[in-house]
Design an enzyme around this catalytic site. Structure first.
Site, PDB file in Angstrom:
ATOM      1  CG  HIS A  76       3.882  30.627 -21.106  1.00 37.34           C
ATOM      2  ND1 HIS A  76       3.996  29.500 -21.874  1.00 37.34           N
ATOM      3  CD2 HIS A  76       4.877  30.538 -20.189  1.00 37.34           C
ATOM      4  CE1 HIS A  76       4.994  28.761 -21.430  1.00 37.34           C
ATOM      5  NE2 HIS A  76       5.557  29.373 -20.423  1.00 37.34           N
ATOM      6  CG  ASN A 149       7.126  24.600 -21.314  1.00 40.47           C
ATOM      7  OD1 ASN A 149       6.113  25.290 -21.341  1.00 40.47           O
ATOM      8  ND2 ASN A 149       8.241  24.997 -20.748  1.00 40.47           N
TER       9      ASN A 149
HETATM   10 FE1  HDE Z   1       5.624  29.014 -16.035  1.00 40.84          FE
HETATM   11  N1  HDE Z   1       4.668  30.713 -15.525  1.00 40.84           N
HETATM   12  N2  HDE Z   1       7.026  29.372 -14.641  1.00 40.84           N
HETATM   13  N3  HDE Z   1       6.684  27.364 -16.613  1.00 40.84           N
HETATM   14  N4  HDE Z   1       4.252  28.611 -17.424  1.00 40.84           N
HETATM   15  C1  HDE Z   1       3.548  31.179 -16.089  1.00 40.84           C
HETATM   16  O1  HDE Z   1       1.680  32.042 -14.953  1.00 40.84           O
HETATM   17  C2  HDE Z   1       6.920  30.265 -13.653  1.00 40.84           C
HETATM   18  C3  HDE Z   1       7.845  26.914 -16.061  1.00 40.84           C
HETATM   19  C4  HDE Z   1       4.168  27.492 -18.186  1.00 40.84           C
HETATM   20  O2  HDE Z   1      -1.439  29.071 -20.760  1.00 40.84           O
HETATM   21  C5  HDE Z   1       2.995  32.371 -15.374  1.00 40.84           C
HETATM   22  O3  HDE Z   1      -0.468  32.423 -15.549  1.00 40.84           O
HETATM   23  C6  HDE Z   1       8.040  30.155 -12.746  1.00 40.84           C
HETATM   24  C7  HDE Z   1       8.124  25.574 -16.482  1.00 40.84           C
HETATM   25  C8  HDE Z   1       3.034  27.582 -19.063  1.00 40.84           C
HETATM   26  O4  HDE Z   1      -1.855  30.395 -19.074  1.00 40.84           O
HETATM   27  C9  HDE Z   1       3.917  32.517 -14.166  1.00 40.84           C
HETATM   28  C10 HDE Z   1       8.816  29.169 -13.259  1.00 40.84           C
HETATM   29  C11 HDE Z   1       7.094  25.238 -17.303  1.00 40.84           C
HETATM   30  C12 HDE Z   1       2.442  28.813 -18.775  1.00 40.84           C
HETATM   31  C13 HDE Z   1       4.917  31.421 -14.404  1.00 40.84           C
HETATM   32  C14 HDE Z   1       8.176  28.675 -14.433  1.00 40.84           C
HETATM   33  C15 HDE Z   1       6.213  26.362 -17.382  1.00 40.84           C
HETATM   34  C16 HDE Z   1       3.227  29.420 -17.740  1.00 40.84           C
HETATM   35  C17 HDE Z   1       2.781  33.580 -16.222  1.00 40.84           C
HETATM   36  C18 HDE Z   1      10.155  28.668 -12.737  1.00 40.84           C
HETATM   37  C19 HDE Z   1       6.895  23.916 -18.056  1.00 40.84           C
HETATM   38  C20 HDE Z   1       1.232  29.415 -19.439  1.00 40.84           C
HETATM   39  C21 HDE Z   1       1.300  33.684 -16.460  1.00 40.84           C
HETATM   40  C22 HDE Z   1      10.084  28.011 -11.516  1.00 40.84           C
HETATM   41  C23 HDE Z   1       6.756  22.783 -17.196  1.00 40.84           C
HETATM   42  C24 HDE Z   1      -0.048  28.937 -18.862  1.00 40.84           C
HETATM   43  C25 HDE Z   1       0.709  32.665 -15.643  1.00 40.84           C
HETATM   44  C26 HDE Z   1      -1.212  29.515 -19.616  1.00 40.84           C
HETATM   45  C27 HDE Z   1       2.927  30.653 -17.156  1.00 40.84           C
HETATM   46  C28 HDE Z   1       5.917  31.197 -13.543  1.00 40.84           C
HETATM   47  C29 HDE Z   1       8.743  27.676 -15.236  1.00 40.84           C
HETATM   48  C30 HDE Z   1       5.031  26.341 -18.186  1.00 40.84           C
HETATM   49  C31 HDE Z   1       4.536  33.873 -13.960  1.00 40.84           C
HETATM   50  C32 HDE Z   1       8.272  30.984 -11.521  1.00 40.84           C
HETATM   51  C33 HDE Z   1       9.313  24.702 -16.050  1.00 40.84           C
HETATM   52  C34 HDE Z   1       2.571  26.557 -20.077  1.00 40.84           C
HETATM   53  O5  HDE Z   1       3.242  32.260 -12.976  1.00 40.84           O
END
Ligand code: HDE
Length: 688
Positions: A76, A149
């Site tokens: 992201h 999302n």
């Molecule tokens: Fe994320 N995800 N994600 N994700 N995600 C990040 O956090 C992570 C997942 C989502 O505008 C990271 O600040 C893991 C689902 C958005 O700043 C990180 C898993 C969904 C954003 C991270 C998921 C998301 C992130 C990277 C699996 C939808 C951007 C930078 C368990 C429900 C937020 C940060 C923004 C960002 C980890 C899966 C949505 C690495 C471990 C499912 C919208 O922490």
């Protein structure tokens, strides 16, 4: 610029200098506040001699510049944010005691950030990708981050697979490409070895992954959460964002071209909409259900690769988000905003969804890496707007430093604003739920059906949308070099829909069909289509918030332009004039009409529909200009509505479209501009 201290008594020369350098501009200083005498030349020994280490001004400036970048988000990375508010429609105390839902009409400030997932920070906006939809509500009982999302399901079921998923989707490690796309071997290799991804792949290959605007997409909390009311009663909840402007996507060929014409297409669109006062709005809806429903539902509500069709649990609308303010500084706000899934407030709680549980570790951890300090909550964009008091202290860049002696608890010091105590009445209380079991690494059998909802999504789409999905699979897999990977994907599609799988295989030029993938559970064919899952079946029926591109040349009919412009305004839509020169063109009435785009900077892909207003004398300019021919040919190929007058005939002929005109072509010699704009409400002429 930080506030300067008001010196009392004698001002001193420094004070004066800080306010006025040459009488007009304030004096430039170093970061330490020392006035700068010369910002053009570094300090050197002799006019052509070496630069001196002593030049503290240059060293400080370059030192700071060298450290301007912070690590981009590992996923992201490419995102765009805006401020706004959430308005509660009706109090819902029976469902949750979350403070922001207690008072009808209350407005809670928020910050939203939309993003692509796979691309790096500088990647184009219209990559085929999932869009992040993250909202930070600054409630009166703390920040609530709903980090969702624009697709309601996810690729994997367990957080431990996330690094693999993301590694496979990002650029390949040896060559460093391709970025911002999944059309490569590594992604499809991983995806085809991960049957649970099938449902999400159907979404990712659908038009949901190429939205026309961030304003025109839905958002989803994805996981099942819990609502807890004052009595401690629990209901499960899934969150939905519904765009009031309706959903809309572009077509793939258009996306490819938009990325070249305007890689910032989505962020520019959001910025312009807010600046024009056309505030993007979404309603927040909840699907609320109890344990009894969860028990009898076909799938496990803790499995993030599944959704609950709206036909089974209706979405109850509880409020509205309005984005009404762009950021003052992109870095300070959009880049430094730190969403954390574990930021919840009393009245909302987590479930045991293994993806959510893993995320609750990941987000806090990643903010430390990205922002460099546990004190990232001190940054204005991340700080709560309600009072906060605790005994956490020190660390890098600590800015909210408590006063006084007390920094531990229990203590016997006097009660004060900096001596807080826990609050049993309103404090966050985890919903109590019995938990027991063996310690084990295990995937529950209730997560085993990987194809039934993929099929349900597919059959819920209109024919046009199904064709787009087929083309997307074929496009992506055509970029995959290894045949066994392509075959493995098709083997999964055979478990979704046999005809669809055959069409994809055909598009890839397969000589024979692979066998269907071995399925842990057979695909259910009895799940009914859910119309709510289709974009086209839920078309908004208005051109509001959309943009018409009007290509003009000298001698164009000004009355028609005025008529269109008036009708668009009435509809709440916009237009841009494209001309051979940005200075504009002279109308039939002899008036200069300024253009917003020169023809090669304003291709038709950046508009929702087009009009060609030319004249018999000047149409040859268009005929001879490749960009003008592309303008029309692309608009036709992308199923856009095209308005024209008889004077445009030579251009239509030059594009080979003389016999191709259909009901999506509107002759403004015959049709009134207002009727044309009404027709535009259908957004595209899909029958073409
Ligand atoms: Fe994320 N995800 N994600 N994700 N995600 C990040 O956090 C992570 C997942 C989502 O505008 C990271 O600040 C893991 C689902 C958005 O700043 C990180 C898993 C969904 C954003 C991270 C998921 C998301 C992130 C990277 C699996 C939808 C951007 C930078 C368990 C429900 C937020 C940060 C923004 C960002 C980890 C899966 C949505 C690495 C471990 C499912 C919208 O922490």
């Amino acid at each position: 610029m930080a506030e300067s201290f008001k010196y009392s008594g004698n001002k001193g020369r420094g004070g004066e200098l800080h306010q006025k350098a040459d009488g007009k501009y304030p004096a430039m200083t170093t970061a330490q506040g020392c006035p700068v005498h010369d910002d053009q030349n570094s300090l050197r020994a002799g006019a052509r001699g070496p630069t001196l280490m002593e030049d503290h001004i240059m060293r400080e400036k370059i030192f700071h510049f060298d450290h301007e970048r912070i690590p981009e988000r590992v996923v992201h990375a490419r995102g765009y944010g805006a401020h706004g508010y959430f308005e509660t429609y009706d109090a819902i105390p029976e469902l949750t005691c979350a403070d922001l839902f207690q008072r009808k009409g209350e407005k809670t400030p928020l910050f939203a950030r939309f993003s692509t997932v796979a691309g790096n920070k500088g990647s184009p906006d219209l990559a085929r990708d999932v869009r992040g939809f993250a909202v930070k509500f600054y409630t009166q009982e703390g920040n609530w981050d709903l980090v969702g999302n624009n697709i309601p399901v996810f690729f994997i079921q367990d957080a431990i697979k996330f690094p693999d998923l993301v590694h496979s989707a990002k650029q390949e490690p040896d060559r460093g490409f391709p970025q911002a796309q999944t059309a490569h071997d590594n992604f499809w290799d991983f995806a085809s070895l991960t049957p649970e991804a099938t449902h999400m792949l159907m979404w990712a290959m659908s038009d949901r992954a190429i939205p026309r605007s961030l304003r025109f997409m839905e958002g989803f909390g994805v996981h099942t959460f819990k609502f807890i009311n004052d009595k401690g009663e629990m209901k499960f909840v899934k969150f939905h964002w519904k765009p009031l402007a309706g959903m809309q996507s572009v077509v793939w060929n258009e996306a490819l071209k938009i990325n070249g014409a305007d890689p910032d297409f989505h962020r520019r669109d959001l910025w312009n909409a807010i600046q024009n006062g056309d505030y993007p709005e979404w309603e927040l809806g909840v699907q609320v259900f109890d344990e009894e429903f969860a028990e009898k539902f076909e799938f496990d509500v803790l499995d993030a690769t599944k959704l609950i069709p709206e036909e089974q649990v209706p979405v109850k609308i509880i409020g509205k988000m309005v984005l009404d303010r762009v950021v003052d500084n992109f870095f300070a706000e959009t880049e430094q905003v730190a969403f954390c899934t574990q930021n919840i407030v009393p009245g909302i709680d987590f479930t045991n969804d293994p993806l959510l549980q893993g995320r609750n570790f990941s987000y806090l951890d990643t903010q430390l890496k990205r922002l460099g300090s546990t004190n990232f909550t001190h940054l204005p964009i991340n700080a709560p707007k309600c009072p906060f008091r605790h005994f956490q202290q020190d660390g890098h860049m600590a800015m909210h430093n408590p006063k006084g002696r007390v920094n531990y608890e229990p203590n016997s010091w006097e009660a004060s604003d900096s001596n807080p105590r826990e609050c049993p009445a309103h404090g966050f209380k985890s919903h109590s739920e019995p938990v027991s079991g063996e310690k084990l690494r295990y995937r529950s059998e209730t997560f085993a059906d990987h194809y039934s909802q993929a099929r349900q999504f597919f059959i819920s789409q209109s024919e046009t949308e199904q064709e787009h999905m087929r083309d997307a699979f074929v496009f992506e897999l055509s970029k995959v070099e290894h045949l066994p990977i392509r075959e493995r994907v098709v083997s999964h599609l055979l478990n979704v829909d046999k005809d669809f799988a055959r069409q994809v295989a055909d598009g890839l030029g397969f000589h024979e069909m692979p066998a269907p993938a071995e399925a842990a559970m057979p695909t259910r064919e009895d799940l009914p289509a859910s119309d709510a899952l289709s974009i086209l079946k839920n078309a908004p029926g208005t051109f509001k918030g959309r943009k018409l591109g009007i290509l003009v040349t000298d001698g164009f009919d000004e009355d028609i332009l005025k008529g269109i412009s008036k009708a668009l305004k009435k509809e709440g839509a916009m237009h841009e004039i494209i001309a051979m020169k940005v200075g504009g063109a002279k109308s039939s009435a002899g008036n200069w009409i300024e253009a917003q785009q020169k023809i090669d900077g304003g291709p038709s892909v950046i508009y929702d529909a087009v009009a060609i207003l030319t004249s018999k004398d000047s149409v040859e300019m268009l005929v001879n200009k490749p960009e003008a021919r592309d303008f029309l040919s692309d608009a036709h190929a992308h199923m856009k509505f095209i308005a024209y007058t008889g004077a445009a005939d030579p251009l239509i002929e030059a594009c080979g479209l003389k016999n191709a005109t259909d009901d999506g072509w509107i002759d403004l010699g015959k049709e009134k501009p207002a009727n044309f704009v009404k027709t535009l409400g259908a957004l595209r002429f899909w029958e073409r």
